[in-house]
Design a protein around this motif. Structure first.
Motif, PDB file in Angstrom:
ATOM      1  N   SER A  91       0.802  -1.227   0.000  1.00  0.00           N
ATOM      2  CA  SER A  91       0.000   0.000   0.000  1.00  0.00           C
ATOM      3  C   SER A  91       0.831   1.271   0.000  1.00  0.00           C
ATOM      4  O   SER A  91       0.288   2.358  -0.216  1.00  0.00           O
ATOM      5  N   ASN A  92       2.139   1.184   0.246  1.00  0.00           N
ATOM      6  CA  ASN A  92       2.982   2.380   0.235  1.00  0.00           C
ATOM      7  C   ASN A  92       3.605   2.655  -1.127  1.00  0.00           C
ATOM      8  O   ASN A  92       4.305   3.649  -1.297  1.00  0.00           O
ATOM      9  N   VAL A  93       3.350   1.787  -2.092  1.00  0.00           N
ATOM     10  CA  VAL A  93       3.811   2.018  -3.459  1.00  0.00           C
ATOM     11  C   VAL A  93       2.857   2.980  -4.148  1.00  0.00           C
ATOM     12  O   VAL A  93       1.639   2.817  -4.087  1.00  0.00           O
ATOM     13  N   THR A  94       3.400   3.994  -4.804  1.00  0.00           N
ATOM     14  CA  THR A  94       2.582   5.006  -5.470  1.00  0.00           C
ATOM     15  C   THR A  94       2.872   5.008  -6.973  1.00  0.00           C
ATOM     16  O   THR A  94       3.663   4.203  -7.477  1.00  0.00           O
ATOM     17  N   SER A  95       2.264   5.948  -7.667  1.00  0.00           N
ATOM     18  CA  SER A  95       2.467   6.073  -9.107  1.00  0.00           C
ATOM     19  C   SER A  95       3.923   6.350  -9.455  1.00  0.00           C
ATOM     20  O   SER A  95       4.414   5.943 -10.513  1.00  0.00           O
ATOM     21  N   PHE A  96       4.641   7.044  -8.580  1.00  0.00           N
ATOM     22  CA  PHE A  96       6.042   7.360  -8.850  1.00  0.00           C
ATOM     23  C   PHE A  96       6.861   6.083  -9.018  1.00  0.00           C
ATOM     24  O   PHE A  96       7.667   5.950  -9.951  1.00  0.00           O
ATOM     25  N   VAL A 140       5.712   3.023  -9.741  1.00  0.00           N
ATOM     26  CA  VAL A 140       5.236   2.285 -10.913  1.00  0.00           C
ATOM     27  C   VAL A 140       5.755   2.920 -12.201  1.00  0.00           C
ATOM     28  O   VAL A 140       6.109   2.211 -13.158  1.00  0.00           O
ATOM     29  N   MET A 141       5.835   4.231 -12.236  1.00  0.00           N
ATOM     30  CA  MET A 141       6.388   4.912 -13.414  1.00  0.00           C
ATOM     31  C   MET A 141       7.844   4.537 -13.623  1.00  0.00           C
ATOM     32  O   MET A 141       8.280   4.257 -14.754  1.00  0.00           O
ATOM     33  N   SER A 142       8.617   4.544 -12.543  1.00  0.00           N
ATOM     34  CA  SER A 142      10.025   4.155 -12.637  1.00  0.00           C
ATOM     35  C   SER A 142      10.166   2.726 -13.131  1.00  0.00           C
ATOM     36  O   SER A 142      11.025   2.420 -13.972  1.00  0.00           O
ATOM     37  N   LEU A 143       9.316   1.842 -12.645  1.00  0.00           N
ATOM     38  CA  LEU A 143       9.341   0.448 -13.068  1.00  0.00           C
ATOM     39  C   LEU A 143       9.018   0.310 -14.549  1.00  0.00           C
ATOM     40  O   LEU A 143       9.734  -0.375 -15.293  1.00  0.00           O
ATOM     41  N   ALA A 144       7.957   0.943 -14.980  1.00  0.00           N
ATOM     42  CA  ALA A 144       7.511   0.808 -16.364  1.00  0.00           C
ATOM     43  C   ALA A 144       8.541   1.338 -17.353  1.00  0.00           C
ATOM     44  O   ALA A 144       8.754   0.752 -18.422  1.00  0.00           O
ATOM     45  N   GLN A 145       9.198   2.420 -16.985  1.00  0.00           N
ATOM     46  CA  GLN A 145      10.178   3.026 -17.880  1.00  0.00           C
ATOM     47  C   GLN A 145      11.411   2.156 -18.076  1.00  0.00           C
ATOM     48  O   GLN A 145      12.057   2.211 -19.121  1.00  0.00           O
TER      49      GLN A 145
END
Length: 459
Positions: free
Chosen positions: A148-153, A155-160
């Motif tokens: 629950s402490n994972v945010t869009s930031f 996920v963006m880093s992961l996807a890139q």
């Protein structure tokens, strides 16, 4: 040969790696890694999957793992499981402890929790997810369960950095539209996406993802996302032509969204719905358009009737698996239409559908002689002195479960013992009229029985 290491002398790295990849358990891998330093290094290269907890000190732990296991393609992180840092010595240990302390302080500052005791429950954060992206360049599958402490930031880093990602499970993560949009823009090979309990998502994020990488998407799960509406399903229907599996649990989805899916996703094979505002009109569209459907599960529907189920029986000829749970307006005629129309049916579950009785189940037995799982629960009109008629249905059953069937008597299971010679598993829960006589009949007749589960059958 004593004193000579013939294996390490003669076998190249590639061959030992191939042997290690064929090991079938983690304990075997661990044992091999203890043989010698060479095997330790090769065993680390052979690992393709990691399963770790996300409470304790996961951010630093992931960095350690990324340094050691460079060929990992699948990472499963579950916040319900705890982990601890490996024991290290001297300066390295103090350095790790200082890093952990600084990360805890940084985490506390982000969450605006000044009290020291509130900093102790340290879970996976965006920093840890960034470490996953940096350390596992070949990542294809990532599962984040209740992080629950994972945010869009994060996920963006992961996807890139992980453009090869094919499967992403964000169950219970507080990921927003921005993160999901970047996943769609960067992960063009994404096939499997689970968004259960992602409460911060809206239509904006899912529409963007469907638009950007909808061609590759094959499986989508959405549950308890209050701001996901029919608009998202319309985008999925327009762009996800190869979708095969859809699971929906929402109070805000209506016929409009299901119609868009039925018309736009002709390859759909699995459909699971728990949407109280969906009616027969949606089922009619599924029956007319989803001709490849193999599994249909309907949960807690109060508006479906036999008319909708007849459409499924008429159109979905490849249906093999049907689950009907708490659908109070479905009756024998709907089930009869399934039995006569879906001749490939192998799995039937009827749970709490009070208007489905003996006639409907008899039609299944006559039309689908290879039904392998029949689960009957809370059917109040079931078996009123006609047990033998039902058990003529079930001659080829391999698994039978009776839940809360108060009207099932000993004679019913006597018939099962006589006719169901292939029965391998029997589950009896809260069947107050079944006693020793019935179980003796099963023992005598069902010689292939492998599993027996009896619960709260006081007779």
């Amino acid at each position: 040969m004593r004193g000579h290491d013939w294996i390490n002398t003669c076998l190249p790295d590639e061959l030992i790696l191939e042997i290690l990849r064929r090991l079938d358990s983690k304990s075997s891998h661990d044992a091999c890694s203890l043989v010698c330093k060479r095997w330790l290094g090769l065993e680390r290269l052979s690992r393709s999957t990691l399963r770790i907890g996300a409470s304790g000190s996961p951010d630093i732990f992931i960095k350690f793992l990324a340094q050691r296991f460079v060929n990992v393609k699948a990472v499963h992180i579950d916040e319900r499981l705890s982990i601890s840092l490996p024991v290290t010595a001297g300066k390295r240990r103090r350095r790790d402890e200082n890093s952990l302390l600084s990360l805890k302080i940084h985490f506390a500052g982000e969450r605006n929790e000044p009290k020291e005791e509130e900093c102790e429950p340290f879970c996976l954060t965006d920093s840890g997810l960034t470490a996953v992206a940096d350390g596992f360049a070949k990542l294809e599958k990532l599962s984040l369960i209740w992080c629950s402490n994972v945010t869009s930031f994060g996920v963006m880093s992961l996807a890139q950095k992980c453009s090869l990602l094919k499967s992403l499970d964000l169950q219970g993560c507080y990921v927003g539209d921005q993160g999901l949009a970047v996943v769609g823009q960067c992960c063009k090979q994404l096939e499997d996406l689970n968004l259960r309990f992602c409460e911060s998502l809206t239509d904006s994020g899912l529409v963007t993802l469907a638009t950007e990488c909808g061609k590759s998407l094959k499986s989508l799960g959405v549950a308890a996302c209050a701001r996901i509406t029919d608009k998202s399903l319309e985008a999925v229907g327009s762009h996800c032509k190869n979708l095969e599996t859809l699971s929906l649990d929402s109070e805000f989805i209506s016929n409009k969204g299901i119609l868009a899916i039925a018309q736009g996703c002709p390859l759909l094979k699995v459909l699971k719905l728990q949407c109280i505002n969906v009616t027969d009109r949606a089922l009619m569209a599924v029956g007319a358009s989803c001709l490849s459907l193999e599994m249909l599960a309907l949960y807690s529907f109060q508006q479906f009737t036999d008319e909708g189920l007849r459409s499924i029986g008429k159109g979905c000829k490849k249906l093999k698996n049907l689950t009907l749970s708490d659908c109070n307006f479905l009756g024998d005629r709907g089930l009869e239409a399934i039995a006569t129309g879906c001749t490939e049916l192998t799995h039937l579950e009827v749970n709490g559908c009070h208007n489905i009785g003996t006639i409907g189940l008899e039609s299944v037995g006559k039309s689908c002689p290879y039904v392998c799982l029949l689960l009957l629960s809370s059917a109040t009109n079931f078996l009123r002195g006609q047990e033998s008629r039902l058990w003529s249905v079930a001659r080829r059953l391999t698994e039978l479960a009776l839940l809360y069937c108060q009207r099932v008597g000993n004679f019913a299971l006597t018939e099962v013992g006589r006719g169901c010679k292939y029965l391998q598993a029997l589950h009896l829960v809260d069947c107050s009229s079944i006693g020793d006589e019935a179980i003796c009949s099963i023992a005598k007749g069902c010689r292939n029985l492998k599993k027996l589960h009896i619960r709260r059958c006081y007779e």
